[in-house]
Design a protein around this motif. Structure first.
Motif, PDB file in Angstrom:
ATOM      1  N   VAL A   3       0.867  -1.180   0.000  1.00 56.81           N
ATOM      2  CA  VAL A   3       0.000   0.000   0.000  1.00 56.81           C
ATOM      3  C   VAL A   3       0.899   1.223   0.000  1.00 56.81           C
ATOM      4  CG1 VAL A   3      -1.748   1.236   1.286  1.00 56.81           C
ATOM      5  CG2 VAL A   3      -1.766  -1.245   1.240  1.00 56.81           C
ATOM      6  N   THR A   4       0.764   2.034  -1.011  1.00 58.00           N
ATOM      7  CA  THR A   4       1.725   3.137  -1.164  1.00 58.00           C
ATOM      8  C   THR A   4       1.052   4.491  -1.080  1.00 58.00           C
ATOM      9  OG1 THR A   4       1.374   3.105  -3.510  1.00 58.00           O
ATOM     10  CG2 THR A   4       3.220   1.822  -2.685  1.00 58.00           C
ATOM     11  N   THR A   5      -0.240   4.524  -0.898  1.00 55.97           N
ATOM     12  CA  THR A   5      -0.949   5.793  -0.965  1.00 55.97           C
ATOM     13  C   THR A   5      -1.133   6.393   0.412  1.00 55.97           C
ATOM     14  OG1 THR A   5      -2.972   4.555  -0.876  1.00 55.97           O
ATOM     15  CG2 THR A   5      -2.178   5.178  -3.042  1.00 55.97           C
ATOM     16  N   PRO A   6      -1.429   7.652   0.564  1.00 58.95           N
ATOM     17  CA  PRO A   6      -1.551   8.650  -0.492  1.00 58.95           C
ATOM     18  C   PRO A   6      -0.196   9.223  -0.910  1.00 58.95           C
ATOM     19  CG  PRO A   6      -2.000   9.654   1.627  1.00 58.95           C
ATOM     20  CD  PRO A   6      -1.720   8.200   1.900  1.00 58.95           C
ATOM     21  N   TYR A  65       4.932   8.495  -0.613  1.00 60.22           N
ATOM     22  CA  TYR A  65       3.836   7.603  -1.017  1.00 60.22           C
ATOM     23  C   TYR A  65       3.572   6.734   0.203  1.00 60.22           C
ATOM     24  CZ  TYR A  65       4.439   8.977  -5.880  1.00 60.22           C
ATOM     25  OH  TYR A  65       4.504   9.700  -7.051  1.00 60.22           O
ATOM     26  N   GLY A  66       2.468   7.006   0.896  1.00 61.64           N
ATOM     27  CA  GLY A  66       2.248   6.301   2.159  1.00 61.64           C
ATOM     28  C   GLY A  66       3.437   6.551   3.068  1.00 61.64           C
ATOM     29  N   ASP A  67       4.079   5.461   3.503  1.00 63.72           N
ATOM     30  CA  ASP A  67       5.220   5.592   4.422  1.00 63.72           C
ATOM     31  C   ASP A  67       6.546   5.717   3.693  1.00 63.72           C
ATOM     32  OD1 ASP A  67       3.528   5.350   6.559  1.00 63.72           O
ATOM     33  OD2 ASP A  67       3.728   3.152   6.635  1.00 63.72           O
ATOM     34  N   THR A  68       6.508   5.669   2.378  1.00 64.38           N
ATOM     35  CA  THR A  68       7.766   5.703   1.629  1.00 64.38           C
ATOM     36  C   THR A  68       8.144   7.130   1.242  1.00 64.38           C
ATOM     37  OG1 THR A  68       7.258   3.542   0.691  1.00 64.38           O
ATOM     38  CG2 THR A  68       8.941   4.830  -0.437  1.00 64.38           C
ATOM     39  N   ASP A  69       9.285   7.572   1.757  1.00 63.27           N
ATOM     40  CA  ASP A  69       9.817   8.889   1.392  1.00 63.27           C
ATOM     41  C   ASP A  69      10.661   8.678   0.126  1.00 63.27           C
ATOM     42  OD1 ASP A  69      11.303  11.179   1.064  1.00 63.27           O
ATOM     43  OD2 ASP A  69      11.710  11.440   3.202  1.00 63.27           O
ATOM     44  N   LEU A  70      10.150   9.154  -1.016  1.00 58.74           N
ATOM     45  CA  LEU A  70      10.718   8.810  -2.317  1.00 58.74           C
ATOM     46  C   LEU A  70      12.201   9.145  -2.422  1.00 58.74           C
ATOM     47  CD1 LEU A  70       9.755   7.603  -5.012  1.00 58.74           C
ATOM     48  CD2 LEU A  70       9.197   9.910  -5.770  1.00 58.74           C
ATOM     49  N   TYR A  71      12.590  10.307  -1.937  1.00 62.03           N
ATOM     50  CA  TYR A  71      13.979  10.734  -2.114  1.00 62.03           C
ATOM     51  C   TYR A  71      14.887  10.307  -0.961  1.00 62.03           C
ATOM     52  CZ  TYR A  71      12.446  12.895  -6.340  1.00 62.03           C
ATOM     53  OH  TYR A  71      11.944  13.079  -7.608  1.00 62.03           O
ATOM     54  N   ALA A  72      14.309   9.550   0.017  1.00 64.69           N
ATOM     55  CA  ALA A  72      15.164   8.926   1.032  1.00 64.69           C
ATOM     56  C   ALA A  72      15.621   7.555   0.536  1.00 64.69           C
ATOM     57  CB  ALA A  72      14.407   8.799   2.355  1.00 64.69           C
ATOM     58  N   LEU A  73      14.988   7.051  -0.519  1.00 69.03           N
ATOM     59  CA  LEU A  73      15.397   5.758  -1.091  1.00 69.03           C
ATOM     60  C   LEU A  73      16.705   5.926  -1.859  1.00 69.03           C
ATOM     61  CD1 LEU A  73      11.990   4.603  -2.703  1.00 69.03           C
ATOM     62  CD2 LEU A  73      12.959   3.837  -0.521  1.00 69.03           C
ATOM     63  N   SER A  74      17.449   4.830  -1.978  1.00 70.72           N
ATOM     64  CA  SER A  74      18.621   4.858  -2.856  1.00 70.72           C
ATOM     65  C   SER A  74      18.117   5.003  -4.292  1.00 70.72           C
ATOM     66  CB  SER A  74      19.411   3.547  -2.724  1.00 70.72           C
ATOM     67  OG  SER A  74      18.665   2.494  -3.306  1.00 70.72           O
ATOM     68  N   GLU A  75      19.018   5.388  -5.187  1.00 66.52           N
ATOM     69  CA  GLU A  75      18.593   5.588  -6.568  1.00 66.52           C
ATOM     70  C   GLU A  75      18.037   4.282  -7.159  1.00 66.52           C
ATOM     71  OE1 GLU A  75      21.349   8.163  -8.472  1.00 66.52           O
ATOM     72  OE2 GLU A  75      20.580   7.597 -10.457  1.00 66.52           O
ATOM     73  N   THR A  76      18.688   3.176  -6.829  1.00 60.95           N
ATOM     74  CA  THR A  76      18.235   1.873  -7.339  1.00 60.95           C
ATOM     75  C   THR A  76      16.855   1.539  -6.795  1.00 60.95           C
ATOM     76  OG1 THR A  76      20.526   1.210  -7.197  1.00 60.95           O
ATOM     77  CG2 THR A  76      18.936  -0.543  -7.596  1.00 60.95           C
ATOM     78  N   ALA A  77      16.656   1.761  -5.495  1.00 60.46           N
ATOM     79  CA  ALA A  77      15.358   1.450  -4.885  1.00 60.46           C
ATOM     80  C   ALA A  77      14.275   2.358  -5.463  1.00 60.46           C
ATOM     81  CB  ALA A  77      15.442   1.612  -3.373  1.00 60.46           C
ATOM     82  N   ARG A  78      14.647   3.601  -5.755  1.00 53.68           N
ATOM     83  CA  ARG A  78      13.683   4.547  -6.330  1.00 53.68           C
ATOM     84  C   ARG A  78      13.300   4.109  -7.754  1.00 53.68           C
ATOM     85  NH1 ARG A  78      16.001   8.842  -4.446  1.00 53.68           N
ATOM     86  NH2 ARG A  78      17.226   9.354  -6.272  1.00 53.68           N
ATOM     87  N   ASP A  79      14.286   3.654  -8.515  1.00 57.97           N
ATOM     88  CA  ASP A  79      14.004   3.161  -9.872  1.00 57.97           C
ATOM     89  C   ASP A  79      13.075   1.939  -9.805  1.00 57.97           C
ATOM     90  OD1 ASP A  79      15.569   5.100 -10.982  1.00 57.97           O
ATOM     91  OD2 ASP A  79      17.305   3.803 -11.333  1.00 57.97           O
ATOM     92  N   GLN A  80      13.336   1.090  -8.834  1.00 55.53           N
ATOM     93  CA  GLN A  80      12.529  -0.115  -8.667  1.00 55.53           C
ATOM     94  C   GLN A  80      11.090   0.259  -8.267  1.00 55.53           C
ATOM     95  OE1 GLN A  80      14.214  -2.631  -5.661  1.00 55.53           O
ATOM     96  NE2 GLN A  80      14.406  -4.279  -7.182  1.00 55.53           N
ATOM     97  N   PHE A  81      10.994   1.194  -7.340  1.00 49.88           N
ATOM     98  CA  PHE A  81       9.687   1.670  -6.875  1.00 49.88           C
ATOM     99  C   PHE A  81       8.892   2.223  -8.060  1.00 49.88           C
ATOM    100  CE2 PHE A  81       6.820   4.830  -5.042  1.00 49.88           C
ATOM    101  CZ  PHE A  81       6.277   4.138  -3.954  1.00 49.88           C
TER     102      PHE A  81
END
Ligand SMILES: Nc1ncnc2c1ncn2[C@@H]1O[C@H](COP(=O)(O)OP(=O)(O)OP(=O)(O)O)[C@@H](O)[C@H]1O
Ligand SMILES: [Mg+2]
Length: 219
Positions: A3-6, A65-81
């Motif tokens: 679940v990635t929203t809102p 997105y929900g609990d995911t802070d997009l720019y706290a992810l690594s670049e690879t994880a962000r691409d995957q997301f």
């Protein structure tokens, strides 16, 4: 699927060469909602879409997105997301020109981590009035056909979020209508949030949107 929203923006600033393009204190879109981003040419609509999709870090602020802070992810994880959760339709379509229509869709399916599904490809092609073009190379499509293929590619992986930059700019009324109804039905089918950048009156009128974000300024 997680679940990635809102989708939520907080205190997002974008600047180029020291010039602030926009400042957005707070904006939110929930799952299943439709949001429009409006504004004159140069006001930063495509820049904002790049920020929302993890392609351009904001100069300040957060995108979650929900609990995911997009720019706290690594670049690879962000691409995957992005690959797993988002369908993207860019202003310049970024099709693989040497691939056929079908091969472009197979590639998108594979990038979203889904199995080959020719039946879904055929359904989308016929919904977008491209059924005769499956084996034609993308470089030989008209601009309107390429735009419709770009839409099919954006939705084929059943993403949780669909982002479109001027999806109807190259289309006549009939194809614009087909595209809008496909975007809507795909969003409903997947419970996806749909975020559309547009100047087009036809889009404003065709959508019962839940939220409008209007960027001002321009150059
Ligand atoms: N990489 C960059 N470096 C410097 N300036 C940039 C860059 N990308 C965009 N800009 C500038 O930022 C402003 C906003 O650009 P953007 O493409 O986000 O606008 P837009 O609202 O999508 O416009 P349009 O409706 O014409 O597509 C423009 O003035 C553009 O020149
Ligand atoms: Mg733009």
């Amino acid at each position: 699927m997680t679940v990635t929203t809102p989708l939520r923006l907080r205190d997002v600033h974008a600047a180029y060469d020291g010039r602030v393009l926009f400042t957005l204190p707070e904006w939110q879109v929930s799952a299943g909602e439709t949001a429009l981003i409006l504004g004159p040419s140069g006001s930063g609509k495509s820049t904002l879409l790049a920020i929302l999709t993890g392609l351009r870090r904001p100069d300040e602020g957060t995108v979650t997105y929900g609990d995911t802070d997009l720019y706290a992810l690594s670049e690879t994880a962000r691409d995957q997301f992005r690959g797993q959760q988002m369908g993207l339709l860019f202003q310049s379509f970024h099709l693989v020109k040497a691939f056929t229509v079908r091969q472009n869709l197979l590639l998108a399916l594979s990038l979203s981590g889904r199995p080959v599904d020719h039946e879904r490809i055929n359904q989308l092609l016929s919904a977008l009035n491209l059924q005769g073009k499956a084996d034609q190379r993308a470089e030989r499509l008209s601009v309107g056909e390429a735009q419709r293929l770009a839409v099919a590619r954006a939705v084929i992986g059943k993403p949780a979020w669909i982002f479109c930059d001027e999806p109807t700019s190259a289309l006549d009324d009939r194809n614009a209508e087909a595209m809008l109804s496909l975007l809507k039905s795909q969003a409903v089918e997947c419970g996806a949030g749909l975020v559309i950048v547009t100047h087009d009156r036809r889009v404003r009128d065709a959508f019962t949107h839940d939220s409008i974000l209007e960027l001002g300024g321009g150059v």
